[in-house]
Design a protein around this motif. Structure first.
Motif, PDB file in Angstrom:
ATOM      1  N   GLN A  25      -1.960   7.348  -9.932  1.00  0.00           N
ATOM      2  CA  GLN A  25      -0.579   7.843  -9.895  1.00  0.00           C
ATOM      3  C   GLN A  25      -0.207   8.314  -8.492  1.00  0.00           C
ATOM      4  O   GLN A  25       0.877   8.004  -7.990  1.00  0.00           O
ATOM      5  N   ILE A  26      -1.108   9.057  -7.857  1.00  0.00           N
ATOM      6  CA  ILE A  26      -0.846   9.539  -6.508  1.00  0.00           C
ATOM      7  C   ILE A  26      -0.752   8.364  -5.527  1.00  0.00           C
ATOM      8  O   ILE A  26       0.131   8.302  -4.678  1.00  0.00           O
ATOM      9  N   ALA A  27      -1.675   7.394  -5.676  1.00  0.00           N
ATOM     10  CA  ALA A  27      -1.674   6.246  -4.772  1.00  0.00           C
ATOM     11  C   ALA A  27      -0.393   5.435  -4.917  1.00  0.00           C
ATOM     12  O   ALA A  27       0.155   4.934  -3.927  1.00  0.00           O
ATOM     13  N   THR A  28       0.107   5.289  -6.145  1.00  0.00           N
ATOM     14  CA  THR A  28       1.339   4.525  -6.370  1.00  0.00           C
ATOM     15  C   THR A  28       2.523   5.192  -5.695  1.00  0.00           C
ATOM     16  O   THR A  28       3.408   4.533  -5.142  1.00  0.00           O
ATOM     17  N   THR A  82       2.384   4.391  -2.024  1.00  0.00           N
ATOM     18  CA  THR A  82       2.732   3.013  -1.695  1.00  0.00           C
ATOM     19  C   THR A  82       4.166   2.688  -2.078  1.00  0.00           C
ATOM     20  O   THR A  82       4.552   1.527  -2.082  1.00  0.00           O
ATOM     21  N   GLN A  83       4.937   3.736  -2.423  1.00  0.00           N
ATOM     22  CA  GLN A  83       6.353   3.584  -2.767  1.00  0.00           C
ATOM     23  C   GLN A  83       6.549   2.614  -3.928  1.00  0.00           C
ATOM     24  O   GLN A  83       7.454   1.778  -3.916  1.00  0.00           O
ATOM     25  N   GLY A  84       5.685   2.735  -4.929  1.00  0.00           N
ATOM     26  CA  GLY A  84       5.867   1.968  -6.149  1.00  0.00           C
ATOM     27  C   GLY A  84       5.088   0.674  -6.218  1.00  0.00           C
ATOM     28  O   GLY A  84       5.082   0.014  -7.259  1.00  0.00           O
ATOM     29  N   ASN A  85       4.438   0.269  -5.140  1.00  0.00           N
ATOM     30  CA  ASN A  85       3.631  -0.958  -5.169  1.00  0.00           C
ATOM     31  C   ASN A  85       2.383  -0.695  -6.006  1.00  0.00           C
ATOM     32  O   ASN A  85       1.498   0.053  -5.601  1.00  0.00           O
ATOM     33  N   ASP A  86       2.309  -1.306  -7.192  1.00  0.00           N
ATOM     34  CA  ASP A  86       1.210  -0.990  -8.103  1.00  0.00           C
ATOM     35  C   ASP A  86       0.151  -2.092  -8.158  1.00  0.00           C
ATOM     36  O   ASP A  86      -0.602  -2.187  -9.123  1.00  0.00           O
ATOM     37  N   GLY A  87       0.095  -2.941  -7.112  1.00  0.00           N
ATOM     38  CA  GLY A  87      -0.987  -3.924  -7.048  1.00  0.00           C
ATOM     39  C   GLY A  87      -2.331  -3.218  -6.979  1.00  0.00           C
ATOM     40  O   GLY A  87      -2.501  -2.269  -6.214  1.00  0.00           O
ATOM     41  N   LEU A  88      -3.289  -3.683  -7.764  1.00  0.00           N
ATOM     42  CA  LEU A  88      -4.581  -3.003  -7.855  1.00  0.00           C
ATOM     43  C   LEU A  88      -5.699  -3.953  -7.448  1.00  0.00           C
ATOM     44  O   LEU A  88      -5.780  -5.079  -7.932  1.00  0.00           O
ATOM     45  N   ARG A 118      -9.083  -8.768  -6.666  1.00  0.00           N
ATOM     46  CA  ARG A 118      -7.910  -8.359  -7.429  1.00  0.00           C
ATOM     47  C   ARG A 118      -8.322  -7.986  -8.852  1.00  0.00           C
ATOM     48  O   ARG A 118      -9.119  -8.678  -9.476  1.00  0.00           O
ATOM     49  N   VAL A 119      -7.744  -6.926  -9.375  1.00  0.00           N
ATOM     50  CA  VAL A 119      -7.973  -6.529 -10.769  1.00  0.00           C
ATOM     51  C   VAL A 119      -6.999  -7.312 -11.639  1.00  0.00           C
ATOM     52  O   VAL A 119      -5.786  -7.244 -11.451  1.00  0.00           O
TER      53      VAL A 119
END
Length: 219
Positions: A180-183, A186-192, A203-204
């Motif tokens: 949640q903090i990382a997202t 990254t301003q909403g970039n949820d690539g994992l 890539r996950v």
């Protein structure tokens, strides 16, 4: 979000013949959380000295009791999960409004030093570990210190964090909080993706569940 009054008025079931959390210890910690939430609700910055952060709650470990009255473990943990989310939302709002981290004031003689927080260069992971091992108010373990550094301040991705056997196996609650903090950062970039010890980036592409726990599938 949960409020200070919600925390103070929360009641738990009690146990006696199975393990439960020490009642006095839980009540004392929830009182501290209530004081933190009262300050945040009054406009205090989440990074203000003396306030409990989400990383502190994640790292908190209560003593357990058996054959005497204790609080139901699941109920207390469920409340702490909500508290973590609330503290993260307060921190996210502060980041969104451009609030600057607060530099901790000098501590009185004889008191425990606060975990160092600066507005400039960030302390190294090893320095933070050494600081915590010498004693800190939050009582964080070295692995929790790494998590605290990650959730409390921006950390340069290079050089990578040194291997830490204790930090290698994150629980899902800690992982979700860090994501949640990382997202937010990254301003909403949820690539994992996952970085292996040799530096390979994977890539996950899926999440599996089994009796052994949660597994991330990569490609």
């Amino acid at each position: 979000m949960i409020t200070a009054e919600d925390v103070r008025s929360r009641k738990f079931s009690t146990t006696k013949f199975r393990e439960g959390y020490d009642i006095e210890e839980v009540d004392g910690y929830l009182d501290e959380i209530g004081q933190t939430l009262t300050s945040l609700e009054g406009g205090a910055a989440p990074t203000a000295p003396g306030l409990i952060g989400p990383e502190d709650v994640l790292a908190k470990v209560f003593d357990t009791v058996k054959f005497r009255e204790g609080y139901a473990i699941d109920e207390v943990d469920d409340l702490l999960d909500v508290v973590v989310q609330t503290l993260q939302e307060h921190k996210a709002r502060a980041l969104a409004t451009g609030a600057q981290p607060v530099v901790a004031a000098a501590q009185p003689t004889g008191s425990q030093p606060a975990v160092p927080v600066t507005t400039g260069a960030q302390p190294s992971v090893q320095a933070l570990r050494d600081h915590l091992e010498s004693g800190s108010p939050a009582g964080l373990s070295p692995a929790a210190a790494v998590r605290a550094l990650d959730t409390g301040a921006s950390v340069s991705p290079t050089p990578p964090l040194p291997p830490d056997p204790e930090a290698a196996a994150l629980g899902t609650r800690v992982l979700i909080s860090q994501l949640q903090i990382a997202t937010i950062r990254t301003q909403g970039n949820d690539g994992l993706s996952v970085v292996t010890p040799d530096g390979t980036v994977l890539r996950v592409v899926g999440v599996d569940a089994s009796p052994q726990g949660v597994t991330l599938r990569t490609a």
